[in-house]
Design a protein around this motif. Structure first.
Motif, PDB file in Angstrom:
ATOM      1  N   PHE A 139      -3.140  32.396 -34.339  1.00  0.00           N
ATOM      2  CA  PHE A 139      -3.301  31.283 -35.656  1.00  0.00           C
ATOM      3  C   PHE A 139      -4.481  31.396 -36.830  1.00  0.00           C
TER       4      PHE A 139
ATOM      5  N   SER B 188      -6.866  30.226 -38.548  1.00  0.00           N
ATOM      6  CA  SER B 188      -8.559  29.009 -38.232  1.00  0.00           C
ATOM      7  C   SER B 188      -8.618  28.466 -39.645  1.00  0.00           C
TER       8      SER B 188
ATOM      9  N   GLU C 223       5.141  28.279 -34.853  1.00  0.00           N
ATOM     10  CA  GLU C 223       3.868  27.433 -34.124  1.00  0.00           C
ATOM     11  C   GLU C 223       2.533  27.680 -34.522  1.00  0.00           C
ATOM     12  N   ALA C 224       2.268  28.950 -35.071  1.00  0.00           N
ATOM     13  CA  ALA C 224       1.130  27.975 -36.329  1.00  0.00           C
ATOM     14  C   ALA C 224       2.057  27.780 -36.954  1.00  0.00           C
TER      15      ALA C 224
ATOM     16  N   GLN D 168       1.861  24.512 -36.562  1.00  0.00           N
ATOM     17  CA  GLN D 168       0.065  23.565 -36.993  1.00  0.00           C
ATOM     18  C   GLN D 168      -0.954  23.551 -38.152  1.00  0.00           C
ATOM     19  N   VAL D 169      -0.089  24.736 -39.008  1.00  0.00           N
ATOM     20  CA  VAL D 169      -0.921  24.603 -40.605  1.00  0.00           C
ATOM     21  C   VAL D 169      -0.103  23.476 -41.396  1.00  0.00           C
TER      22      VAL D 169
ATOM     23  N   ARG E 176       0.987  20.112 -39.657  1.00  0.00           N
ATOM     24  CA  ARG E 176       0.755  19.053 -39.659  1.00  0.00           C
ATOM     25  C   ARG E 176      -0.244  18.760 -39.985  1.00  0.00           C
ATOM     26  N   GLY E 177      -1.228  19.858 -40.266  1.00  0.00           N
ATOM     27  CA  GLY E 177      -2.579  19.333 -40.050  1.00  0.00           C
ATOM     28  C   GLY E 177      -3.168  18.989 -42.042  1.00  0.00           C
TER      29      GLY E 177
END
Length: 304
Positions: A270, A272, A295-296, A299-300, A302-303
């Motif tokens: 993922f 950082s 998935e990674a 994560q980005v 949604r951040g």
């Protein structure tokens, strides 16, 4: 942020184990006998084409605007020892129809497509057999893009590593570039009109040398991790600006990854953080090469 999924959807695979690409080894093909092997190979290729459409729909539903097509879509068909023709595949009409549907679905959903032939394709090899095999494989992958009815231009790029530093004991840099150009023009026009080059994580072809040698000939793909491992004298922002300039009117497709602390050339699971060179260049598509795949990416996204 325009992020691109590379080949595999980890999310779909975890939902259903059947939503994974099927390959076939040469050993398996020979064990089955040619007739049975062609039936099984054909079914696997059709499955891979159908899965490609599912992945594109998955990308569109999750805000992923680009997809790099798997280079394993049609296993064994370029193996010269097996002498397989597409006409030998009993599912070829369905394969052709499905691939056309893949291209239409991507266009309808606003998901751009690309491909990335593997590292065994070396157009500048000093071995003529390697060059011939590479040309055959590139022609095949371009043909798949043609069956998807994608434009024969850099809006559907095929990204290649040079994979071989010049041997300055044998030739100078001009001769090396000439050999590449000669091999490229031995490929189909479908390849010629799509092929782009990427900076390497080691050896001669860092960003600076790649741009100076090929920047006026062909679009260039900036890989941030490769640049960190094989640095030029110029900062990443300036290098990316140069690489973007090679794409003309087409949206540049670049690569974003992150290395492991103890193995900088190995991709992390993922991200950082979002590198500044990525966050400040939303006019590019960034193919996301971290091992966590979609998935990674989510994560980005949604951040943000």
């Amino acid at each position: 942020m325009k992020l691109g999924l590379v080949c595999i959807s980890e999310i779909l695979k975890k939902k259903d184990k059947s939503l994974a690409f099927k390959t076939m080894t040469r050993k398996r093909f020979l064990e089955l006998g040619r007739e049975a092997a062609l039936v099984e190979l054909s079914a696997r290729i059709l499955h891979n084409c159908q899965l490609t459409k599912q992945i594109i729909l998955h990308c569109a539903a999750n805000g992923i605007s680009h997809y790099r097509i798997s280079s394993c879509l049609a296993p064994l068909v370029t193996d010269s020892t097996l002498n397989i023709s597409y006409d030998d595949l009993p599912d070829m009409p369905a394969i052709t129809s499905t691939l056309a549907d893949v291209g239409a679905t991507a266009q309808r959903c606003g998901v751009s497509l690309s491909s990335h032939p593997d590292q065994f394709n070396v157009l500048t090899s000093y071995n003529a057999d390697v060059v011939d095999r590479s040309i055959k494989e590139l022609n095949h992958q371009a043909y798949v893009l043609d069956l998807m009815k994608l434009p024969q231009n850099y809006s559907a790029p095929m990204c290649l590593h040079l994979n071989l530093s010049p041997d300055f004991k044998k030739e100078n840099l001009v001769s090396y570039v000439d050999r590449f150009v000669s091999a490229l023009f031995s490929c189909s026009t479908s390849v010629q009109n799509r092929l782009v080059l990427e900076n390497e994580d080691k050896g001669f072809w860092n960003c600076q040398n790649l741009y100076e040698s090929f920047g006026k000939l062909i679009p260039l793909v900036f890989d941030n991790l490769h640049d960190l491992c094989n640095q030029s004298d110029t900062d990443q922002h300036s290098l990316l600006k140069l690489f973007k300039s090679t794409w003309g009117s087409h949206i540049p497709v670049m690569h974003w990854s992150e290395g492991l602390p103890d193995k900088p050339r190995s991709h992390a699971e993922f991200a950082s953080h979002v590198p500044a060179v990525v966050s400040m260049n939303n006019d590019c598509v960034w193919e996301f090469e971290l091992k966590g795949k979609d998935e990674a990416i989510l994560q980005v996204l949604r951040g943000q």
